[in-house]
Each structure stands twice: as C-alpha cells, then as structure tokens.
Design a protein around this motif. Structure first.
Motif, PDB file in Angstrom:
ATOM      1  N   LEU A  16      -4.981   2.478  -8.759  1.00  0.00           N
ATOM      2  CA  LEU A  16      -3.725   1.741  -8.813  1.00  0.00           C
ATOM      3  C   LEU A  16      -3.882   0.591  -9.796  1.00  0.00           C
ATOM      4  O   LEU A  16      -4.809  -0.219  -9.673  1.00  0.00           O
TER       5      LEU A  16
ATOM      6  N   VAL B 144      -1.820  -2.677 -11.799  1.00  0.00           N
ATOM      7  CA  VAL B 144      -0.656  -3.565 -11.793  1.00  0.00           C
ATOM      8  C   VAL B 144      -0.641  -4.367 -13.077  1.00  0.00           C
ATOM      9  O   VAL B 144      -1.657  -4.533 -13.742  1.00  0.00           O
TER      10      VAL B 144
ATOM     11  N   ILE C 201       3.832  -1.432 -11.400  1.00  0.00           N
ATOM     12  CA  ILE C 201       2.825  -0.806 -10.555  1.00  0.00           C
ATOM     13  C   ILE C 201       2.716   0.657 -10.959  1.00  0.00           C
ATOM     14  O   ILE C 201       3.716   1.371 -11.002  1.00  0.00           O
TER      15      ILE C 201
ATOM     16  N   LYS D  20       0.440   4.237 -10.238  1.00  0.00           N
ATOM     17  CA  LYS D  20      -0.541   4.954  -9.399  1.00  0.00           C
ATOM     18  C   LYS D  20      -0.957   6.240 -10.103  1.00  0.00           C
ATOM     19  O   LYS D  20      -0.107   7.031 -10.520  1.00  0.00           O
TER      20      LYS D  20
ATOM     21  N   VAL E 184      -4.763  -7.179  -7.668  1.00  0.00           N
ATOM     22  CA  VAL E 184      -4.358  -6.310  -6.561  1.00  0.00           C
ATOM     23  C   VAL E 184      -5.594  -5.934  -5.760  1.00  0.00           C
ATOM     24  O   VAL E 184      -6.688  -5.765  -6.304  1.00  0.00           O
TER      25      VAL E 184
ATOM     26  N   TYR F  31      -1.082  -2.305  -0.554  1.00  0.00           N
ATOM     27  CA  TYR F  31      -1.618  -3.006  -1.714  1.00  0.00           C
ATOM     28  C   TYR F  31      -1.051  -4.426  -1.761  1.00  0.00           C
ATOM     29  O   TYR F  31       0.172  -4.605  -1.808  1.00  0.00           O
TER      30      TYR F  31
ATOM     31  N   ILE G  40      -0.687  -7.923  -3.779  1.00  0.00           N
ATOM     32  CA  ILE G  40      -0.659  -8.287  -5.192  1.00  0.00           C
ATOM     33  C   ILE G  40      -0.526  -9.795  -5.329  1.00  0.00           C
ATOM     34  O   ILE G  40       0.367 -10.402  -4.719  1.00  0.00           O
TER      35      ILE G  40
END
Length: 487
Positions: free
Chosen positions: A101, A103, A118, A120, A144, A152, A154
C-alpha cells in the motif's frame, strides 16, 4: 540540553566485532527526466520496493512511482500511477495480505488542488485499487502503517479542514470498504502537520510533525498521542525559540518514543534532532547532531535493543549535500558511527533499512553520478555505513514501466473550446458556478455550467489574451482553476 557533534565520515571507532562486508554497492535508477525516492521497504524475497515520483516515460507531470528491485539492486518491475496532474508517493508498506500500500498526493482527481492518494498493489505490482480523499484545498499524506489487518492509519496534513493555514491530520482507511473510518485534525491558526505515525503498546497511536504550543509562535517538534479511534489524547512540544520539527518516530522495545527531525539552536546551524521521550512526553534525552551548513534527520529505527540509527541529509558546503548515515553507542545517544554518502553534487537521504549482518541500505535522490536529471539513489553499505569502493552503476528504467491508472482521467474537467468559443464542463454530476478574470485579477463575467449547458462567450466582446476561469461546484466541495487563451 543539546549536544553538538562534528562529523564528516567516520567519527568513532567501531566495535571490533563488526566485519567489513564485500556485498556493498552504489546504484542509481530512473528514466529520461526527474525521478525521486521517498520511502522504501524490504520485500519478502529479500529485495526492495521504493516509492516516489517519476516524470520520465512521456508523462507531462510527475506520477506516483513504484520500483521493485531484487536483493542485488536489479530492476524486477516498476509501475506508475496518476492522471493529468501531479502525483507523488511518500510512504509504502507491506500489507498483511502480502501486497503493498502506497500513499501520497494527487492533483489529477478529487475535490481540491491536492488530495490524499492511496494505491493498493498485489505482490507482483498489479493494481488492486486507487482511492482519493480530501477537501477543496491542498491535502497531503506523508506516512502510513497497518496497526490491524486491513486498517491503514495515515499521517497527513490538510489545508481543507481544521483551524488554520495547515493542520495535522490523522485518518484511518478501511481496505474492505475503501472508505475512511475516522479522521482527526490537530492545529491552531498557524501551520501544523503530521509527518509520521507509529502504533503504541495500548491500541493507541503516536504521531510527530511540526506544531505550536500554547502562547508560542515558533515552530516546535509536535508529538500527539491518539486513541484507537483517532481521538487526540495528549500533545507534547519540544524545541526552543527557533525552528524545530519532527520527520519520523518509532516506539522502542523499552516503550519509549524515539524521534528525528530538525533542531535549530542559536549560533549553530540547523542539525539532526535525536530525541527520546517516554509515553507521558517526558524527555529521556534530547540532542543535536550537527556541524555542517545544515542537516536534517529523515528516518529513524532501532537496529537492536541498545542502538538507534538515523538517516537524513547534510549540507557539506553550499551546493553539495550528502546522505547522512549513523547510529548511537549502545544505550547512549552519542553517535558511535557517523558517515556521509554521496557524490560531489546534491544527494538527499530519505529512507533506510537495516539488514542485520548484511549492513544497511539507504535510499534517496541524486543529481550526481553522471545523471542529467534527478535520479533515485541507493547505497548498500556494511554495518559501518560504508561501501567498499566508490564505483557505481546507472540503471535506466526504460522498458518495464507501466502506467496503470484506474482513474483514467480527471473526475471533473473545465475546458475552453476555442472552435465554439464556449466554456464547458465534463465528467461531473454537479452544476458549477464560474467566474472569468483577466490577468490583473479583474472579474470580467460569471455564469453557471453543467454538462448539458456550456457557457457561450460569443457575444461577450472579449479582447484576445489570457484569462483565468475559477469554477466551484454548487455544493462547494469541488473547486477548479484554469488558465485559457482566447484568440
């Protein structure tokens, strides 16, 4: 109390038990324009995944960039994510479902100038989803973590919400629903941010950044403790009357919190903050590592139960910066090892990983090493933070790049169609109100827009030249500005 330490290269003798390792190297990565690294994780195959930005490969602006390397630094795959605007990746983690993941922020989609972005991926870099969250102004994600599977948390900053120019912002994003569970802002009328977050021992969170204590206008290191559902519990501030801020933090095995960032002391150049506090905010030690033009701590980790390691950037002399690499004496806060890594140009240290007996890997950005643009820079060092030689390898990522943006174009676009002399809007379920300004800021006309009803400028007798369109949705959640030329 601040301890000022002067260092170039190796400061102190290392432990005799530390051996020299011959598996060290220096490598750069990128395409034909600017490419930057912002974070890095070690992958399950003993390789590395870097997140950052790329302007190479035909993109008009920067895109979020994922670069997967094997243990020797060879490129396995790379992916970019973004739209017509600008995207940066700032933090990446391995997820509990064996994916990744990332960010960062985007100006291609969302409600404002920049929004939290975001992305994934599965273990092979295939896109699972993209998500955007933010308000009508500028919002950025910086870090994150995954405290529980599929959740998750952040660390971010927002200019759209909160009390001031910019506020610290903590959010929890749910993997299953792809929505925000909760979000909290921290700030005054001044500027605040949260740059890093870590999970505490009691289902709580600690986040660090820049902030302002009561009746103080100078910038301080701001440490916030949050509950499991994002409620702010305690605020702590560290610094004097000059510039101080935090970039990264970890919770140590002894439950204390270690922080790095910047300290500035009167009469001394800004230096690397090395701060250890207990869970109630009490200072265990607070030091300054410095002697250069300026220096900044960017990432911190615990390499064993007795040592803290730090990487960042140091300015050796004006126009020359290097990656800083160092760690403390056992159980102490003085630097046992301190090294600088880089070229004769500008090199910046952003992230690092400790590889045990195999030493360290440091990542950052460089415009040296025979590169015409900024490139991603990796140093694989031994446990003394040194490479065996200064030879380097340039890796050009020209064939494996794959643009995989699921959001193929802007959610909302305002356009001027010169052939029809019309202002129109596309890809929106909302109606918009717009105003047209000349370059002196004088409002010329205003009107309303929808997909079905563009606005005609045919009868407005406008002079040839540049104009600015400012459009806002009727619900106030989306705002767009556009520079146009009317012939």
């Amino acid at each position: 109390m601040y301890i000022v330490l002067f260092s170039i290269g190796l400061l102190f003798n290392a432990e005799n038990s530390f051996a020299q390792w011959d598996t060290t190297w220096i490598q750069t990565y990128g395409g034909n324009r600017d490419d930057n690294a912002m974070d890095m994780v070690v992958t399950d195959d003993n390789g590395f995944l870097i997140i950052g930005s790329t302007s190479s490969f035909g993109f008009d602006n920067s895109q979020m960039y994922f670069l997967k390397l094997d243990s020797a630094g060879n490129i396995m795959w790379s992916k970019s994510h973004g739209g017509d605007g600008q995207e940066w990746g700032t933090s990446v983690i391995k997820t509990s479902d064996n994916g990744y993941l990332g960010v960062g922020y985007t100006s291609s989609w969302g409600a404002g100038g920049f929004d939290v972005f975001i992305v994934k991926l599965d273990v092979n870099g295939n896109l699972e989803y993209e998500a955007v969250h933010g308000g009508v102004d500028w919002d950025f994600a910086w870090d994150v973590i995954e405290p529980t599977p599929g959740k998750y948390v952040i660390a971010a900053e927002t200019q759209s919400f909160g009390n001031g120019n910019s506020d610290g912002w903590l959010l929890q994003f749910d993997d299953a629903t792809r929505t925000i569970d909760w979000e909290t802002t921290i700030g005054t009328e001044a500027t605040e941010n949260l740059k890093s977050v870590t999970k505490g021992n009691n289902s709580d969170f600690f986040a660090v950044g820049l902030g302002h204590s009561t009746n103080r206008i100078d910038d301080d290191i701001m440490l916030i403790r949050f509950s499991a559902n994002g409620d702010s519990l305690n605020s702590y501030f560290y610094g004097d009357t000059l510039l101080d801020y935090g970039n990264d933090l970890i919770q140590l095995n002894d439950s204390n919190i270690a922080i790095t960032g910047v300290h500035e002391v009167s009469g001394v150049n800004p230096g690397i903050a090395v701060l250890k506090v207990d869970t109630l905010g009490g200072i265990v030690f607070d030091t300054l590592w410095s002697s250069f033009q300026s220096s900044e701590g960017m990432a911190i980790m615990e390499i064993d139960s007795l040592r803290i390691a730090i990487t960042g950037t140091v300015e050796i002399y004006p126009g020359n910066t290097d990656i800083f690499a160092g760690y403390t004496y056992p159980g102490n806060y003085y630097p046992q090892i301190s090294a600088t890594l880089g070229s004769l140009d500008e090199d910046q240290g952003i992230a690092f990983q400790f590889l045990g007996a195999d030493g360290f890997i440091f990542s950052g950005t460089t415009n040296g090493y025979e590169n015409s643009f900024s490139e991603i820079l990796l140093f694989k060092t031994n446990k003394l933070c040194f490479t065996d030689n200064n030879d380097f390898k340039i890796n050009k990522d020209s064939s494996t790049i794959l643009n995989t943006n699921a959001l193929s174009k802007k959610l909302v676009e305002v356009k001027y169609i010169s052939a029809l002399n019309e202002i129109c809007i596309q890809n929106s379920y909302e109606n918009f109100h717009f105003e047209l300004f000349d370059l002196m800021g004088k409002k010329i006309i205003s009107g309303n827009l929808s997909i079905e009803n563009p606005f005609s400028l045919t009868s407005k007798n406008l002079s040839s030249g540049y104009y600015v369109i400012s459009a806002i949705s009727m619900n106030g959640l989306q705002q767009i500005q556009l520079l146009i030329f009317i012939p």
